[in-house]
Design a protein around this motif. Structure first.
Motif, short mmCIF file in Angstrom:
data_model
loop_
_atom_site.label_atom_id
_atom_site.label_comp_id
_atom_site.label_asym_id
_atom_site.label_seq_id
_atom_site.Cartn_x
_atom_site.Cartn_y
_atom_site.Cartn_z
N GLN A 87 1.00 -1.08 0.03
CA GLN A 87 0.06 -0.12 0.04
C GLN A 87 0.91 1.50 -0.07
N HIS A 88 2.44 1.06 -0.03
CA HIS A 88 3.13 2.30 0.01
C HIS A 88 2.93 3.13 1.34
N VAL A 89 2.84 2.36 2.28
CA VAL A 89 2.28 3.21 3.48
C VAL A 89 3.67 3.01 4.40
N ASP A 90 4.05 4.43 4.94
CA ASP A 90 5.04 4.37 5.83
C ASP A 90 4.75 4.24 7.13
N VAL A 91 5.43 3.39 7.82
CA VAL A 91 5.02 2.80 9.24
C VAL A 91 5.62 3.65 10.46
N PHE A 92 4.97 4.56 11.03
CA PHE A 92 5.54 4.99 12.16
C PHE A 92 4.53 5.21 13.33
N PRO A 93 5.04 5.52 14.50
CA PRO A 93 4.29 5.62 15.91
C PRO A 93 3.25 6.97 15.54
N GLY A 94 2.03 6.61 15.87
CA GLY A 94 1.00 7.74 15.67
C GLY A 94 0.77 7.69 14.22
N MET A 95 0.58 6.61 13.45
CA MET A 95 0.21 6.79 12.03
C MET A 95 -1.33 6.66 12.24
N MET A 491 -12.68 2.33 26.09
CA MET A 491 -11.60 3.63 25.56
C MET A 491 -10.18 3.40 25.28
N SER A 492 -9.82 2.01 25.25
CA SER A 492 -8.39 1.54 25.16
C SER A 492 -7.72 2.39 23.82
N HIS A 493 -8.51 2.20 22.57
CA HIS A 493 -7.95 2.67 21.56
C HIS A 493 -7.71 4.21 21.51
N ASP A 494 -8.58 5.18 22.04
CA ASP A 494 -8.13 6.67 22.14
C ASP A 494 -7.03 6.79 23.11
N PHE A 495 -6.91 5.86 24.40
CA PHE A 495 -5.78 6.04 25.22
C PHE A 495 -4.54 5.49 24.52
N TRP A 496 -4.45 4.60 23.93
CA TRP A 496 -3.21 3.97 23.13
C TRP A 496 -2.90 5.00 22.16
N GLN A 497 -3.65 5.50 21.53
CA GLN A 497 -3.15 6.52 20.41
C GLN A 497 -2.53 7.70 20.99
N ALA A 498 -3.06 8.35 22.12
CA ALA A 498 -2.75 9.45 22.85
C ALA A 498 -1.26 9.11 23.25
N LEU A 499 -0.93 8.02 24.09
CA LEU A 499 0.27 7.57 24.68
C LEU A 499 1.45 7.32 23.83
#
Length: 577
Positions: A87-95, A491-499
């Motif tokens: 998919q030509h996606v760059d992988v990075f934290p917070g993607m 709410m784990s997904h939103d908490f994980w994304q923020a962390l």
């Protein structure tokens, strides 16, 4: 004479006169720089929470920081997994959330965040808190549940956007009518099992997949940011009537309330302020006609919440209340009608109705200034009926800057809102930021929602860090998890994304956001003066809020001790370990 480029670095730097990092004046500069960073951090809204961390909590936060760093070096790289390469996606934290979700759920941070006591969920919409697979299974098993459509669903194009809903029929609906045929007559009720089993090219499995595509924003839709917010909002709003029709039938609704409460408490959420537009009609068991009002719905909701709290599985659940909402695009007559219903239901269910709000896309709906006459009418009518229904307004959920939508923030504050839903554009308003802090107004921030609805490209460009750095009290919320892709009502997904997304936050910052959610929860009715004082007093107060804050703090300390035991210094922090 120029230095020899082939000489070693130290000799070259000395020959060029480049100062060393160990030189006293460079060290003095770096020391002053670090002091400036720390001085700024004292203005953060989570500064006091960080200052008061126990030794165990401090150790847990350091461990989580190490795990986060290790996973950034390993889990969030192209080398770790090839599935996204095509998919030509760059992988990075917070993607972007939808393409990061599967990978995040394999991380150690996910294990940690799942166990975290998240406090209270202050911003969510009832119809979008459904575990869809569970709800469909209940519908298949419930006698009389049917499906109907505005027109034949005979082609892929028709199935893409034609309106449809779930309903109930006492009479034996005709099993020989196909909703997938060109011969289908609009609004004909077809038994759900018949319709699902005959879904073109996939039977029941295909039907469930199709319903999911019509009640959620798909990955492709999420990623098409070039289409702008209005297009994705059209899809977003179309999901609510379908989901509402699925759960607003008493036998399913009662189980849904219990199921939602259990999922929340299992995810470390002990209290929830729910919102509903009270637009999709409700049907009590076996009734051929819709209920004429929402009395039965609220009675059934209140009953099931209390039953859950009294059960073994719900013993840790503090409760749930409802913020009545009106669709902001409505005309004056519809708004007034909804306000009257809200006041009637507050009189009937004083412990359940917690406040009032307006919902729907702010960019295309009426502004709070335009709604001023209705809102002052509401206040007057509340006073005449001896009830106090505070405002919890959505405001600033926009990319605008200085337009009437962005200026909803001014009206929300002036009209006395106790919290602000989203507040996405607040960071552009220095005066309002000071007013929000002074008036003790909390921002109900919904990062995943703001990203999927195309207000920001990913968690990395979300404005919540700007608010936290200015000392604005905030909490994290999931908004509409069924539709937005989180998949579960916790709410784990939103908490994980923020962390993972924000370097300055850490587990300490997450803890502060969770504590805020308890501090600003509407556990019971307060007048405005009592509300502000109670929020200020926090754990030092004498009421239910102080009690809940102490309970949360006890859970937080146990959670931090678990992190130290489970992931302490002897534990390999590599995610492959």
């Amino acid at each position: 004479m120029a230095a020899d480029p082939d000489a070693n670095d130290a000799e070259w730097e000395q020959a060029e006169g480049v100062p060393s990092l160990s030189d006293p004046f460079i060290q003095k500069y770096l020391s002053g720089r670090d002091a400036l960073v720390q001085q700024e951090k004292k203005q953060r809204s989570d500064h006091l929470f960080r200052q008061n961390l126990s030794p165990v909590a401090s150790e847990a936060c350091a461990i989580v920081s190490q795990i986060r760093f290790a996973e950034q070096q390993t889990l969030w790289t192209r080398e770790y997994e090839d599935s996204l390469m095509s998919q030509h996606v760059d992988v990075f934290p917070g993607m972007m959330f939808s393409i990061a979700k599967e990978r995040m759920e394999k991380s150690k941070l996910w294990q940690i965040v799942k166990k975290m006591p998240k406090g209270a969920l202050l911003h969510c919409h009832l119809e979008a808190m459904v575990d869809l697979d569970w709800a469909l299974e209940e519908a298949f098993a419930t006698e009389g549940v049917c499906v109907r459509s505005d027109a034949p669903l005979s082609s892929e194009q028709a199935r893409l956007k034609t309106g449809f809903s779930f309903t109930f029929s006492k009479a034996k609906a005709s099993s020989d009518v196909s909703i997938w045929s060109e011969d289908y007559a609009a609004d004909t009720e077809v038994p759900l099992t018949t319709a699902a089993d005959h879904f073109p090219g996939g039977g029941r499995t295909g039907f469930i997949k199709w319903v999911r595509s019509r009640t959620s924003i798909t990955t492709d839709e999420h990623l098409k940011h070039h289409e702008g917010p209005n297009e994705v909002w059209r899809k977003f709003m179309s999901c609510f009537p379908i989901l509402g029709s699925l759960i607003y039938y008493e036998p399913i609704f009662r189980k849904f309330i219990r199921k939602m409460c259990k999922v929340l408490v299992d995810d470390g959420v002990f209290y929830v302020d729910m919102r509903s537009a009270f637009y999709t009609p409700y049907r009590s068991t076996g009734n051929e006609e819709w209920d004429e009002d929402f009395f039965n719905m609220l009675e059934h909701m209140e009953n099931e919440i209390e039953k859950f709290k009294a059960s073994e599985e719900g013993k840790d659940f503090w409760g749930a209340r409802m913020i009545w909402t009106t669709i902001r695009a409505f005309g004056k007559r519809q708004v007034i009608k909804s306000m009257k219903q809200c006041i009637e239901m507050k009189l009937d269910f004083p412990d359940l109705i917690a406040g009032y709000d307006l919902v729907g896309q702010e960019d295309l709906g009426r502004s709070l200034a335009d709604l001023a006459s209705e809102l002052f009418y509401f206040r007057k009518t509340c006073a005449e009926n001896g009830v106090d229904i505070p405002f919890f307004f959505h405001a600033g959920e926009t990319l605008g800057d200085g337009d009437s939508v962005d200026e909803n923030l001014f009206d929300a504050i002036l009209l006395g809102t106790r919290r602000i839903g989203h507040g996405f554009s607040l960071y552009k308003h220095p005066l309002l930021i000071d007013m929000v802090k002074e008036k003790k107004i909390l921002i109900e921030s919904c990062p995943v929602s703001n990203e999927v609805l195309r207000l920001c490209g990913s968690i990395m460009s979300h404005p919540l860090p700007a608010l936290l750095s200015r000392g604005v009290p905030c909490s994290l919320c999931n908004d509409d998890p069924t539709i937005l892709g989180q998949g579960v009502s916790g709410m784990s997904h939103d908490f994980w994304q923020a962390l993972q997304g924000w370097e300055n936050l850490g587990l300490e910052g997450l803890g502060s956001l969770a504590e805020n959610s308890v501090r600003w929860a509407s556990f019971e009715d307060y007048d405005q003066k009592e509300w502000v004082q109670d929020v200020k007093d926090g754990m030092m107060g004498k009421g239910i809020r102080a009690k809940r804050l102490k309970e949360w703090m006890s859970r937080w300390e146990r959670f931090c001790a678990w992190i130290v035991d489970e992931f302490g210094v002897d534990e390999n922090t590599n995610p492959d370990g």
